[in-house]
Scaffold this motif. Structure first.
Motif, PDB file in Angstrom:
ATOM      1  N   VAL A   7       0.840  -1.199   0.000  1.00 31.09           N
ATOM      2  CA  VAL A   7       0.000   0.000   0.000  1.00 31.09           C
ATOM      3  C   VAL A   7       0.870   1.242   0.000  1.00 31.09           C
ATOM      4  O   VAL A   7       0.621   2.197  -0.725  1.00 31.09           O
ATOM      5  CB  VAL A   7      -0.936   0.018   1.217  1.00 31.09           C
ATOM      6  CG1 VAL A   7      -1.660   1.355   1.316  1.00 31.09           C
ATOM      7  CG2 VAL A   7      -1.953  -1.106   1.108  1.00 31.09           C
ATOM      8  N   LEU A 291      -7.432  -0.558  -2.801  1.00 27.29           N
ATOM      9  CA  LEU A 291      -6.280  -1.433  -2.571  1.00 27.29           C
ATOM     10  C   LEU A 291      -5.988  -2.300  -3.790  1.00 27.29           C
ATOM     11  O   LEU A 291      -4.825  -2.580  -4.100  1.00 27.29           O
ATOM     12  CB  LEU A 291      -6.519  -2.301  -1.342  1.00 27.29           C
ATOM     13  CG  LEU A 291      -6.676  -1.550  -0.012  1.00 27.29           C
ATOM     14  CD1 LEU A 291      -6.817  -2.522   1.150  1.00 27.29           C
ATOM     15  CD2 LEU A 291      -5.505  -0.609   0.240  1.00 27.29           C
ATOM     16  N   VAL A 299      -7.680  -8.757  -1.390  1.00 29.69           N
ATOM     17  CA  VAL A 299      -8.000  -7.799  -0.342  1.00 29.69           C
ATOM     18  C   VAL A 299      -8.859  -8.487   0.718  1.00 29.69           C
ATOM     19  O   VAL A 299      -9.918  -9.029   0.420  1.00 29.69           O
ATOM     20  CB  VAL A 299      -8.754  -6.581  -0.912  1.00 29.69           C
ATOM     21  CG1 VAL A 299      -9.155  -5.642   0.219  1.00 29.69           C
ATOM     22  CG2 VAL A 299      -7.889  -5.851  -1.926  1.00 29.69           C
ATOM     23  N   LYS A 304      -6.806  -4.500   4.866  1.00 29.47           N
ATOM     24  CA  LYS A 304      -7.414  -3.198   5.138  1.00 29.47           C
ATOM     25  C   LYS A 304      -6.955  -2.638   6.485  1.00 29.47           C
ATOM     26  O   LYS A 304      -6.769  -1.428   6.635  1.00 29.47           O
ATOM     27  CB  LYS A 304      -8.937  -3.319   5.074  1.00 29.47           C
ATOM     28  CG  LYS A 304      -9.445  -3.508   3.650  1.00 29.47           C
ATOM     29  CD  LYS A 304     -10.950  -3.483   3.555  1.00 29.47           C
ATOM     30  CE  LYS A 304     -11.573  -4.791   3.965  1.00 29.47           C
ATOM     31  NZ  LYS A 304     -13.022  -4.842   3.667  1.00 29.47           N
ATOM     32  N   ALA A 307      -3.377  -1.341   6.060  1.00 29.43           N
ATOM     33  CA  ALA A 307      -3.321  -0.094   5.304  1.00 29.43           C
ATOM     34  C   ALA A 307      -3.536   1.108   6.204  1.00 29.43           C
ATOM     35  O   ALA A 307      -3.033   2.205   5.920  1.00 29.43           O
ATOM     36  CB  ALA A 307      -4.373  -0.105   4.198  1.00 29.43           C
TER      37      ALA A 307
END
Length: 329
Positions: A7, A291, A299, A304, A307
């Motif tokens: 990321v 993403l 993902v 998440k 990130a």
């Protein structure tokens, strides 16, 4: 390569393309270098810079201990949790209690036996043995270690627990503010304090600045980046050559800009290009899509979370050569 690192790379496409000299360094530090992990068990050199800038004090500071408060700093990276309780009266740090729990992999070792040998290299238990106001210990479990480092600065020998110059006087003290700054340079944040932490890498013909708004609980709310680089530093002849070189990146930005909460503005000038990027996580409606466009094929909730993990991103930035330069409240 870890998802959070991907990321970060996606947020700085130009950095990787433009700075091939840094690319190897980036890869090697995506999970923290062995040296940085070693620092973790060495209390992150917790008072390395705390007192160095305070030796000019001519008198022992006066403070009202009854009005002392305790603040907590944390560092929550992959396989590691470090918590520092800092009791202070104004700028005078009175007590510090740091507990670091981590997997053996964060030390660069495989098991308990190797970890015990690694810690022997530090020699901290002997260093602080019988030192007034200091408690230091390491507990080894099957898969993890727990390091505890407690200091009562009101009675401890500061020449032992910090890198203060030995002036032979009792005028020195440990600055709370400088201690906080020092820990932020290592990826820590103040618990419960929302702030924007600024990281910067500046070289000839190149500027990369990242500002991260974090909520005081290890969650990123917004991240902005500014990248500027001269064509000469890239070995590109002119604006036209740069536009051709980065045409795929430009298209990627265009796709990202169609999504809520994301905006990347890339401009090609006569002798340089600039990129201004914004990731406003509070406005992003489709993080999965964001993403995916950044290169994460699968993902999931873990991706998440990583990130938006402040410590992970801060450590990645620090590992790639940026320095923590400012806190904005």
């Amino acid at each position: 390569m870890k998802k959070f690192w991907m990321v970060l790379l996606a947020l700085s496409f130009i950095t990787l393309v433009a700075c091939s000299s840094n690319e190897d360094k980036d890869t090697n530090t995506s999970n923290e270098s062995a040296d940085e992990k070693t620092e973790e068990v060495e209390k992150e050199e917790s008072t390395d810079t705390e007192g160095e800038e305070n030796s000019e004090s001519s008198k022992k500071p006066e403070y009202d201990e009854s009005k002392a408060t305790t603040n907590i700093m944390k560092k929550e990276a992959d396989g590691l949790l470090s918590t520092i309780e800092m009791k202070h009266a104004d700028d005078v740090l009175l007590e510090q209690n740091q507990v670091t729990e981590g997997e053996y992999s964060t030390l660069g070792v495989k098991d308990k036996k190797e970890a015990q040998e690694k810690v022997k290299e530090f020699g901290d238990e002997e260093k602080y043995k019988d030192q007034e106001g200091v408690e230091y210990s390491v507990e080894f479990n099957d898969d993890t270690f727990i390091e505890t480092f407690k200091v009562d600065y009101t009675v401890a020998d500061l020449s032992v627990v910090s890198s203060l110059p030995d002036s032979g006087t009792e005028s020195q003290f440990v600055s709370y503010e400088l201690s906080v700054d020092n820990f932020k340079k290592q990826g820590y944040y103040l618990e419960g304090e929302e702030s924007t932490e600024v990281f910067l890498l500046e070289q000839e013909g190149y500027i990369y600045e990242v500002s991260v708004l974090q909520d005081g609980n290890n969650k990123i709310l917004k991240q902005t980046t500014y990248n500027e680089q001269s064509y000469e530093s890239l070995g590109l002849a002119d604006k036209k050559a740069a536009e051709e070189q980065f045409k795929d990146i430009t298209k990627n930005y265009e796709e990202l800009n169609k999504l809520d909460g994301v905006n990347f503005d890339m401009k090609f000038e006569d002798d340089k290009f600039t990129v201004e990027g914004v990731m406003d996580y509070e406005k992003v409606k489709d993080l999965d899509k964001v993403l995916q466009l950044m290169g994460i094929e699968q993902v999931d909730e873990s991706a998440k979370e990583e990130a938006r993990n402040y410590t992970e991103i801060a450590m990645a930035l620090l590992g790639s050569g940026l320095e923590h330069v400012e806190t904005k409240k």
